[in-house]
Structure formats: C-alpha cells, structure tokens
Enzyme design. Structure first.
Site, PDB file in Angstrom:
ATOM      1  N   HIS A 198      -8.430   1.145  -3.797  1.00  0.00           N
ATOM      2  CA  HIS A 198      -9.311   1.062  -2.632  1.00  0.00           C
ATOM      3  C   HIS A 198      -9.921   2.436  -2.377  1.00  0.00           C
ATOM      4  CE1 HIS A 198      -9.488   0.234   2.023  1.00  0.00           C
ATOM      5  NE2 HIS A 198     -10.691   0.298   1.472  1.00  0.00           N
ATOM      6  N   MET A 228      -8.767   8.479  -0.202  1.00  0.00           N
ATOM      7  CA  MET A 228      -9.576   8.843   0.975  1.00  0.00           C
ATOM      8  C   MET A 228     -10.109  10.255   0.804  1.00  0.00           C
ATOM      9  SD  MET A 228      -7.086   7.651   4.037  1.00  0.00           S
ATOM     10  CE  MET A 228      -6.348   6.032   4.103  1.00  0.00           C
ATOM     11  N   MET A 237     -11.745  -5.508   5.882  1.00  0.00           N
ATOM     12  CA  MET A 237     -10.861  -4.571   6.587  1.00  0.00           C
ATOM     13  C   MET A 237     -10.479  -5.163   7.943  1.00  0.00           C
ATOM     14  SD  MET A 237     -10.286  -2.074   4.558  1.00  0.00           S
ATOM     15  CE  MET A 237      -9.261  -1.157   5.726  1.00  0.00           C
ATOM     16  N   MET A 279     -11.928   4.757  -0.352  1.00  0.00           N
ATOM     17  CA  MET A 279     -12.545   5.073   0.941  1.00  0.00           C
ATOM     18  C   MET A 279     -13.213   6.431   0.819  1.00  0.00           C
ATOM     19  SD  MET A 279      -9.462   3.631   3.282  1.00  0.00           S
ATOM     20  CE  MET A 279      -8.358   3.725   1.882  1.00  0.00           C
ATOM     21  N   ASP A 338      -4.765   3.776  -2.019  1.00  0.00           N
ATOM     22  CA  ASP A 338      -5.814   4.197  -1.096  1.00  0.00           C
ATOM     23  C   ASP A 338      -6.280   5.616  -1.387  1.00  0.00           C
ATOM     24  OD1 ASP A 338      -6.043   1.987   0.855  1.00  0.00           O
ATOM     25  OD2 ASP A 338      -3.952   2.461   1.312  1.00  0.00           O
ATOM     26  N   SER A 363       0.847  -1.197   0.000  1.00  0.00           N
ATOM     27  CA  SER A 363       0.000   0.000   0.000  1.00  0.00           C
ATOM     28  C   SER A 363       0.878   1.241   0.000  1.00  0.00           C
ATOM     29  CB  SER A 363      -0.899   0.008   1.239  1.00  0.00           C
ATOM     30  OG  SER A 363      -1.500   1.283   1.370  1.00  0.00           O
ATOM     31  N   HIS A 367      -1.440  -1.495  -4.092  1.00  0.00           N
ATOM     32  CA  HIS A 367      -2.674  -1.066  -3.434  1.00  0.00           C
ATOM     33  C   HIS A 367      -2.674   0.457  -3.304  1.00  0.00           C
ATOM     34  CE1 HIS A 367      -6.110  -1.706  -0.686  1.00  0.00           C
ATOM     35  NE2 HIS A 367      -5.585  -0.733   0.065  1.00  0.00           N
ATOM     36  N   ASP A 419      -6.753  -6.001   4.690  1.00  0.00           N
ATOM     37  CA  ASP A 419      -6.082  -4.687   4.653  1.00  0.00           C
ATOM     38  C   ASP A 419      -6.088  -4.078   6.045  1.00  0.00           C
ATOM     39  OD1 ASP A 419      -5.081  -2.206   3.979  1.00  0.00           O
ATOM     40  OD2 ASP A 419      -6.849  -1.561   2.835  1.00  0.00           O
TER      41      ASP A 419
HETATM   42  C1  DX5 Z   1      -6.027   1.988   5.805  1.00  0.00           C
HETATM   43  C2  DX5 Z   1      -5.692   1.712   4.365  1.00  0.00           C
HETATM   44  C3  DX5 Z   1      -4.603   0.720   4.255  1.00  0.00           C
HETATM   45  C4  DX5 Z   1      -3.296   1.138   4.856  1.00  0.00           C
HETATM   46  C5  DX5 Z   1      -2.735  -0.087   5.521  1.00  0.00           C
HETATM   47  O1  DX5 Z   1      -7.231   2.594   5.928  1.00  0.00           O
HETATM   48  O2  DX5 Z   1      -6.803   1.228   3.656  1.00  0.00           O
HETATM   49  O3  DX5 Z   1      -4.424   0.232   2.933  1.00  0.00           O
HETATM   50  O4  DX5 Z   1      -2.353   1.647   3.933  1.00  0.00           O
HETATM   51  O5  DX5 Z   1      -1.636   0.268   6.254  1.00  0.00           O
HETATM   52  P1  DX5 Z   1      -0.921  -0.718   7.277  1.00  0.00           P
HETATM   53  O6  DX5 Z   1      -0.528  -1.941   6.503  1.00  0.00           O
HETATM   54  O7  DX5 Z   1       0.223   0.072   7.760  1.00  0.00           O
HETATM   55  O8  DX5 Z   1      -1.930  -1.042   8.356  1.00  0.00           O
HETATM   56 ZN    ZN Z   2      -6.425   0.197   1.756  1.00  0.00          ZN
END
Ligand code: DX5
Ligand code: ZN
Length: 232
Positions: free
Chosen positions: A71, A42, A142, A73, A40, A13, A38, A180
């Site tokens: 992903h 947000m 999650m 969010m 993210d 990620s 991956h 994740d």
């Molecule tokens: C958290 C993200 C993850 C995050 C995971 O909300 O969706 O993908 O990057 O990070 P680690 O592996 O450090 O928990």
């Molecule tokens: Zn994620």
C-alpha cells in the site's frame, strides 16, 4: 489457505508490528493463517507520517512466502515503483489522489506482471477510479484517513463499498474490494464483508499487547466466519 470465491482474505498490516522483531511478527502472522501481508509505505508528504522504504520491504519479503499487499501512501509513486517492485511485486496499490496520470501508473504496474490496485480516501468519490476500474485487480476503500494505525473506522465508507460492489457486479469486472483502517473482530469486519469487502486489512487488531498474533487472527477470522462478501 486457498482462496475461493467466498473466502474473506485477512491481510495483517505490519505497521502495527513490533519492529524490533519484525521478521518474527511476519512469520507469526503467516503461521496464524494470514492470506496476505499488508505493507504500508508512507512518504511524509502524501500522508503526514513516514513509515519505511525498500530496505524494510526487503526484510518483510524475506520473512514470508505470502503475497505482499503493498500500500503506497506516497505522492507520485511512479519514481519509487521500479525499486519497490523489485522487493515486493505481488499486489501494488497506489492512491488515486497521489497520481497525476493514474491510467499510466496502473498500466505500468500491470506491465510488470503484478496485480494492481487503487486506493481511495474517505472523501474521494468512486468516480476517481471508475475509468480504470476494468483494469484493476483490487480497489482499496480506506476506512480511515491514511497515515496512522489505531484510528476509528469511518462508517460512511460502507455505503461507498456497497455502491462499488454493485458497479463491479453489474459490469462483470474482476476487481476485489479491500478495506483498511479501524477493522476489528466486530461489526467493522462483518459490515465490511456484508458490503462487499473480500480483503480485510488489520493492524492493531492483529499486532497488539492484549493478544498473541494467533489469538487475534482467530478472533478476526471467527468474526466473519460463514459470511460471503456482498451478501447480507
Ligand atoms: C493506515 C494504514 C493502515 C494501518 C491500519 O493509514 O494504511 O494499513 O496499518 O491500522 P489499523 O488496523 O490499526 O487501523
Ligand atoms: Zn494500509
């Protein structure tokens, strides 16, 4: 790396990467044998944090030929999907909790020819995805509450993974299970795979100050070596 039935895929990620050298960090992960990247996104509404949008997704896309595991969010992702999917259309994951009309959103992603996944938060029951499960390529369970990297793995997610794995097997669905949050080269990775996870997302376990990306990838890969998803 070729995906086989029993191959565990690792998806670093980039949220945990050094954004001053983002393209290089993505290339490092690719060279170290990552199966997916991956990504993210947000929005500061569905989750308390804001990460990045299309411009950065474009930069990640340009840095690697690996499939992007996107992903989202974000609350009501429908309005952002057309733009984001121009940048990254390999695998698109939306949150069940963020979609008023999940069936329509899943259908839209599929119509564009992308693989589609639905993510569920730790407090969200399996029932939230069950009606669309036959259509899904991925279910993302999650293992932290989303929004931040570096949080601790929530062990109760393992029982949910096992139940989902059983449903998918019994019904003959094709969805892969992904985890994740808080996944490291230890019991968190091993137990997730034993419970049925085929895709492991890892942020701080891969991008950190203690190890190179190659060392971290090798350690995570070694921690699940020889394990087959869903087999204990
Ligand atoms: C958290 C993200 C993850 C995050 C995971 O909300 O969706 O993908 O990057 O990070 P680690 O592996 O450090 O928990
Ligand atoms: Zn994620």
């Amino acid at each position: 790396m070729t995906a086989t039935a029993n191959h565990v895929q690792i998806a670093p990620s980039v949220l945990a990467a050094d954004f001053g050298r983002l393209a290089q960090q993505v290339r490092d992960a690719d060279a170290a044998g990552a199966d997916l990247i991956h990504v993210d996104v947000m929005d500061g509404r569905f989750v308390p944090n804001i990460s990045f949008g299309e411009v950065v997704v474009d930069a990640i896309r340009s840095a690697t030929d690996l499939p992007l595991n996107l992903h989202l969010m974000v609350h009501e992702p429908d309005r952002l999907l057309p733009g984001l999917m121009k940048s990254a259309a390999d695998q698109v994951l939306v949150h069940a909790e963020a979609c008023a009309h999940l069936h329509r959103t899943v259908g839209y992603v599929k119509e564009q020819g992308s693989q589609v996944g639905v993510a569920i938060n730790p407090a969200t029951p399996i029932a939230a995805v069950e009606e669309v499960l036959p259509d899904l390529d991925i279910v993302l369970v999650m293992t932290v509450n989303p929004g931040f990297g570096g949080q601790s793995f929530i062990p109760s997610a393992l029982a949910k993974l096992r139940r989902l794995h059983r449903i998918i097997q019994e019904k003959g669905y094709h969805a892969k299970l992904e985890v994740d949050g808080g996944v490291k080269a230890d019991a968190t990775a091993r137990d997730s795979v034993a419970a049925g996870a085929e895709i492991l997302v890892a942020g701080t376990a891969i991008f950190n100050r203690e190890q190179s990306v190659a060392e971290a990838m090798a350690a995570l890969r070694a921690s699940v070596d020889g394990l087959a998803p869903g087999k204990t």
